[in-house]
Write a protein that holds these residues in place. Structure first.
Motif, short mmCIF file in Angstrom:
data_model
loop_
_atom_site.label_atom_id
_atom_site.label_comp_id
_atom_site.label_asym_id
_atom_site.label_seq_id
_atom_site.Cartn_x
_atom_site.Cartn_y
_atom_site.Cartn_z
N LYS A 1 0.82 -1.22 0.00
CA LYS A 1 0.00 0.00 0.00
C LYS A 1 0.85 1.26 0.00
O LYS A 1 2.04 1.22 0.30
N GLY A 2 0.19 2.37 -0.27
CA GLY A 2 0.84 3.66 -0.21
C GLY A 2 1.31 4.12 -1.57
O GLY A 2 0.83 3.68 -2.62
N SER A 3 2.28 5.01 -1.56
CA SER A 3 2.80 5.61 -2.78
C SER A 3 4.29 5.29 -2.90
O SER A 3 4.87 4.63 -2.05
N ARG A 4 4.88 5.80 -3.94
CA ARG A 4 6.33 5.59 -4.15
C ARG A 4 7.14 6.21 -3.01
O ARG A 4 8.17 5.69 -2.64
N ARG A 5 6.66 7.30 -2.46
CA ARG A 5 7.39 8.01 -1.40
C ARG A 5 7.09 7.48 0.01
O ARG A 5 7.89 7.69 0.91
N LYS B 1 9.80 6.72 2.69
CA LYS B 1 9.53 5.96 3.91
C LYS B 1 8.97 4.60 3.50
O LYS B 1 8.15 4.52 2.59
N ILE B 2 9.43 3.56 4.19
CA ILE B 2 8.91 2.21 3.98
C ILE B 2 8.58 1.62 5.34
O ILE B 2 9.39 1.71 6.27
N LEU B 3 7.40 1.03 5.43
CA LEU B 3 7.00 0.36 6.65
C LEU B 3 6.81 -1.13 6.36
O LEU B 3 6.13 -1.49 5.41
#
Length: 174
Positions: A127-131, A152-154
């Motif tokens: 999920k999320g975006s490239r950033r 940021k990566i979670l």
């Protein structure tokens, strides 16, 4: 390859997901099965615009293939995260089949934190975006990486203490 300090595999284990997929599959296929039954066995047309039996069978087949594909995908997906002395490796087969790497030099800072998968990232999965990306399968604890390029990566985890210990060892290793 250098020594692996941490390894975790997570699958989608939420009961609610399966309790949603199975009824959706039934709801999407039963009307076609019913219409085929009405036309073949009873001899009545289904609805105002009766389609041919072959049309109904084709649409039913496509819906069944689609739903089977979705069920297969959810059953096979798993997040795999490894932390070594030099990098974090991850993959999310069958979507991300090859290992992706985050080198130690790319990590500006990190923290293990509680997060809300739905409000912060829109749910579980990739999920999320490239950033600002999250890779998770279950739960609400994750390793948040802040990278030197601003991304940021979670990574979701069920092993809070183990992942925290491993990332600290990785970042302190020479």
């Amino acid at each position: 390859m250098d020594k692996v300090l941490f390894r975790e595999e997570q699958k989608f284990s939420q009961r609610w997901l399966w309790m949603l997929l199975i009824p959706v599959t039934l709801i999407s296929t039963l009307p076609f099965i019913y219409c085929i039954f009405l036309q073949v066995v009873v001899g009545k047309h289904c609805g105002n615009h009766s389609g041919s039996i072959s049309d109904l069978v084709v649409v039913l087949s496509l819906v069944m293939v689609l739903m089977s594909g979705i069920i297969w995908l959810v059953a096979k997906m798993k997040l795999i995260v490894e932390i070594s002395e030099e990098c974090i490796r991850y993959r999310y087969p069958p979507i991300i089949r090859k290992w992706k790497l985050v080198g130690k030099s790319e990590i500006e800072s990190f923290k293990v934190r509680k997060y809300n998968p739905i409000t912060e990232y829109g749910g579980w999965g990739i999920k999320g975006s490239r950033r600002n990306k999250a890779l998770n399968a279950t739960g609400n604890i994750g390793l948040q990486l802040y990278l030197t390029d601003g991304r940021k990566i979670l990574f979701g985890t069920q092993k809070k203490q183990a992942i925290e210990s491993a990332i600290k060892k990785m970042m302190q290793a020479q």
